[in-house]
Write an enzyme that holds these catalytic residues in place. Sequence first.
Site: not given
Ligand SMILES: NC(=O)C1=CN([C@@H]2O[C@H](COP(=O)(O)OP(=O)(O)OC[C@H]3O[C@@H](n4cnc5c(N)ncnc54)[C@H](O)[C@@H]3O)[C@@H](O)[C@H]2O)C=CC1
Ligand SMILES: O=C([O-])CC(=O)C(=O)O
Length: 288
Positions: A96, A155, A131, A128, A72
């Site tokens: 991300s 986070h 939650r 956070d 990432n």
């Molecule tokens: N900050 C927070 O509270 C949270 C953060 N996350 C993070 O969000 C990120 C995404 O999670 P999800 O949506 O569940 O994953 P996902 O796999 O469902 O979606 C990821 C998306 O990123 C896109 N992608 C991948 N490489 C890319 C690139 N080089 N350029 C543009 N788009 C690209 C993919 O096409 C896909 O649509 C993860 O890193 C996850 O850990 C997830 C939940 C909470």
């Molecule tokens: O836990 C993870 O990997 C995704 C995230 O950041 C969250 O749900 O808070």
Amino acid sequence: MSPLVSDLHLYDIANVKGVAADISHCNTPSQVRDFTGAAELANCLKGVDVVVIPAGVPRKPGMTRDDLFNINAGIVRDLVSAVADNCPGAFIHIISNPVNSTVPIAAEVLKQKGVYDPKKLFGVTTLDVVRANTFVAQRKNLKLIDVDVPVVGGHAGITILPLLSKTKPSASFTGEEIEELTVRIQNAGTEVVEAKAGAGSATLSMAYAAARFVESSLRALDGDGDVYECSFVQSDVKLGRKGVEALIPSDLQGLTEYEQKALEALKPELKASIEKGIAFAQKQTVAA
Ligand SMILES: NC(=O)C1=CN([C@@H]2O[C@H](COP(=O)(O)OP(=O)(O)OC[C@H]3O[C@@H](n4cnc5c(N)ncnc54)[C@H](O)[C@@H]3O)[C@@H](O)[C@H]2O)C=CC1
Ligand SMILES: O=C([O-])CC(=O)C(=O)O
């Protein structure tokens, strides 16, 4: 809707369907797009006010957020580089993971491009808060809509620090409740990853949290002078048209002994994650 908000353009620069779906509930004329190439991305970023970056891989059971760094980090670096080139004045929301490192990477890239404005770069930690509010409302039998628990730090794990003593409406907790709620909030992301058993991490709750943070940013950009959100900046922030307008130092004052100890304990881990992000960005050549 005011003219300013209706003029805003908002792009989600990955095709995360959950985020797209929820942003459309914000009643703003946002456009959520998938991009097939750098030229199209550059074109679409021109004139954008708020950029949300949820691109990248999610965790699988047994992984820490930091285990996502190798994939990432480069994704965030390249996307932020495109933002710097095409809409350097935009608010940037980094979702991300690992947020504790991807935000510093974004900051370095923006610095290298000469357009870093710390007031406009946000690590999205709203989930956070969502939650913390939910678990406290359940435990104290309060109406969720009334509850606000500030969460500071970063986070990941112990870097997530809910300030239960500052819960609104005021609530009292036993020592046992504080420990249990704090650990539950800190591990909630991992709880979801384990429950999904390889199918990714939180999506719908993240979409809700992202929509809330975007909505707050749009209200701030629209001139609302009373917008408060927690974010991975330095502390709670008050948002205004220019981004962060004020940190709220009072929220780090008057902490309980438990919170003060937890704050001291999280600093070395957060510092190491920040330094890891900075080192990565400094040894890379930013993509043109
Ligand atoms: N900050 C927070 O509270 C949270 C953060 N996350 C993070 O969000 C990120 C995404 O999670 P999800 O949506 O569940 O994953 P996902 O796999 O469902 O979606 C990821 C998306 O990123 C896109 N992608 C991948 N490489 C890319 C690139 N080089 N350029 C543009 N788009 C690209 C993919 O096409 C896909 O649509 C993860 O890193 C996850 O850990 C997830 C939940 C909470
Ligand atoms: O836990 C993870 O990997 C995704 C995230 O950041 C969250 O749900 O808070």
